[in-house]
Design an enzyme around this catalytic site. Structure first.
Site, PDB file in Angstrom:
ATOM      1  N   GLU A 224      -8.724  -1.065  -2.397  1.00 39.06           N
ATOM      2  CA  GLU A 224      -8.970   0.379  -2.549  1.00 39.06           C
ATOM      3  C   GLU A 224     -10.254   0.792  -1.851  1.00 39.06           C
ATOM      4  O   GLU A 224     -10.298   1.844  -1.201  1.00 39.06           O
ATOM      5  CB  GLU A 224      -9.006   0.760  -4.030  1.00 39.06           C
ATOM      6  CG  GLU A 224      -7.697   0.542  -4.776  1.00 39.06           C
ATOM      7  CD  GLU A 224      -6.477   1.092  -4.074  1.00 39.06           C
ATOM      8  OE1 GLU A 224      -6.592   2.131  -3.379  1.00 39.06           O
ATOM      9  OE2 GLU A 224      -5.398   0.474  -4.191  1.00 39.06           O
TER      10      GLU A 224
ATOM     11  N   HIS B 117     -10.039   1.473   1.840  1.00 35.16           N
ATOM     12  CA  HIS B 117      -9.591   2.806   2.246  1.00 35.16           C
ATOM     13  C   HIS B 117     -10.775   3.732   2.516  1.00 35.16           C
ATOM     14  O   HIS B 117     -10.683   4.632   3.358  1.00 35.16           O
ATOM     15  CB  HIS B 117      -8.708   3.433   1.153  1.00 35.16           C
ATOM     16  CG  HIS B 117      -7.292   2.942   1.144  1.00 35.16           C
ATOM     17  ND1 HIS B 117      -6.397   3.252   2.130  1.00 35.16           N
ATOM     18  CD2 HIS B 117      -6.616   2.176   0.252  1.00 35.16           C
ATOM     19  CE1 HIS B 117      -5.216   2.692   1.849  1.00 35.16           C
ATOM     20  NE2 HIS B 117      -5.328   2.037   0.708  1.00 35.16           N
TER      21      HIS B 117
ATOM     22  N   CYS C  70       0.856  -1.184   0.000  1.00 41.40           N
ATOM     23  CA  CYS C  70       0.000   0.000   0.000  1.00 41.40           C
ATOM     24  C   CYS C  70       0.889   1.229   0.000  1.00 41.40           C
ATOM     25  O   CYS C  70       1.873   1.288   0.744  1.00 41.40           O
ATOM     26  CB  CYS C  70      -0.896   0.001   1.240  1.00 41.40           C
ATOM     27  SG  CYS C  70      -1.987   1.429   1.349  1.00 41.40           S
TER      28      CYS C  70
HETATM   29 NI    NI Z   1      -3.657   1.092  -0.172  1.00 43.37          NI
END
Ligand code: NI
Length: 178
Positions: free
Chosen positions: A143, A146, A100
Site C-alpha cells: 500500500e 502506491h 492489486c
Molecule cells: Ni495495490
C-alpha cells in the site's frame, strides 16, 4: 461512497503523493470513508488514496477478519495510516503472491522485506508505530508503494511468476475480478 478504482496505465498512479498537512478535517474523514467503502466493495486487503484519484499519503489496510481474496492469509488489524514511514528491521526478504485492485485479474510473485517497523498518523493526527512481519508487513509495503508511485508488477523479479489469477490459481473463487 464507492469510488471508481484507477487501473494500471493511469499516469497519476505513477506519481508520488503529497503528505497530509491538516488532520481531523471533514475532507480527510470523507476521503477515509470513501477508501473504506471502495475497499469493502472490492474485498481488497488494502487500498491507497491514489487508487481513487487522490494523490495524498493515505492508505487503509486490514479488515480485522479473514479476507475472501486471501483466505489463507493471517488477519491484519484494520488500520488507517497517514504519512507513513517504513523502516526495515533486518535485510531478510520473502517472496509472496500479490494482487492489486488497480491490476485486476492478475497475480505476481513479489519480494518484500520480511520484517518492518512502520510509523505514521491516524486521521485525527495521533501517532501510530508498529512492528510487522509476514503478510501484515507485505500489505503495508504494497500500500505504501502506491504513495511513491510504484505498482507491484514493477517489483517482480521473475516475470515468469506473473499472470492471470484464473490461470495461476484456478481453485480461487473466480467471482473475484482482481
Ligand atoms: Ni495495490
Amino acid at each position: 461512497m464507492i469510488r471508481p478504482i484507477l487501473r494500471m496505465g493511469t499516469p497519476s498512479l505513477l506519481q508520488p503523493s503529497a503528505a497530509v498537512t491538516q488532520f481531523d478535517t471533514p475532507e480527510l474523514h470523507a476521503l477515509v470513508a470513501d477508501l473504506e467503502d471502495t475497499m469493502a466493495a472490492a474485498n481488497g486487503a488494502g487500498i491507497a488514496a491514489p487508487q481513487i484519484g487522490v494523490n495524498l499519503q493515505v492508505v487503509i489496510f486490514g479488515t480485522g477478519a479473514p479476507n475472501p481474496r486471501y483466505p489463507e492469509a493471517p488477519v491484519v488489524p484494520k488500520t488507517v495510516l497517514v504519512n507513513p514511514v517504513i523502516t526495515p528491521l533486518g535485510a531478510d526478504e520473502e517472496d509472496g503472491w500479490e494482487g492489486c485492485l488497480s491490476v485486476p485479474g492478475m497475480r505476481g510473485l513479489v519480494p518484500r522485506l520480511a520484517r518492518i517497523r512502520y510509523a505514521g498518523r491516524d486521521p485525527r493526527g495521533n501517532a501510530i508505530e508498529r512492528e510487522a512481519d509476514g503478510f501484515h508487513a507485505r500489505v503495508v509495503q504494497h500500500e505504501c508503494d502506491h504513495l511513491w508511485g510504484i505498482l507491484y508488477p514493477m517489483r517482480i523479479r521473475d516475470m515468469a511468476k506473473f499472470g492471470f489469477t484464473a490461470v495461476l490459481f484456478p481453485e480461487l473463487d473466480d467471482n473475484q475480478d482482481d
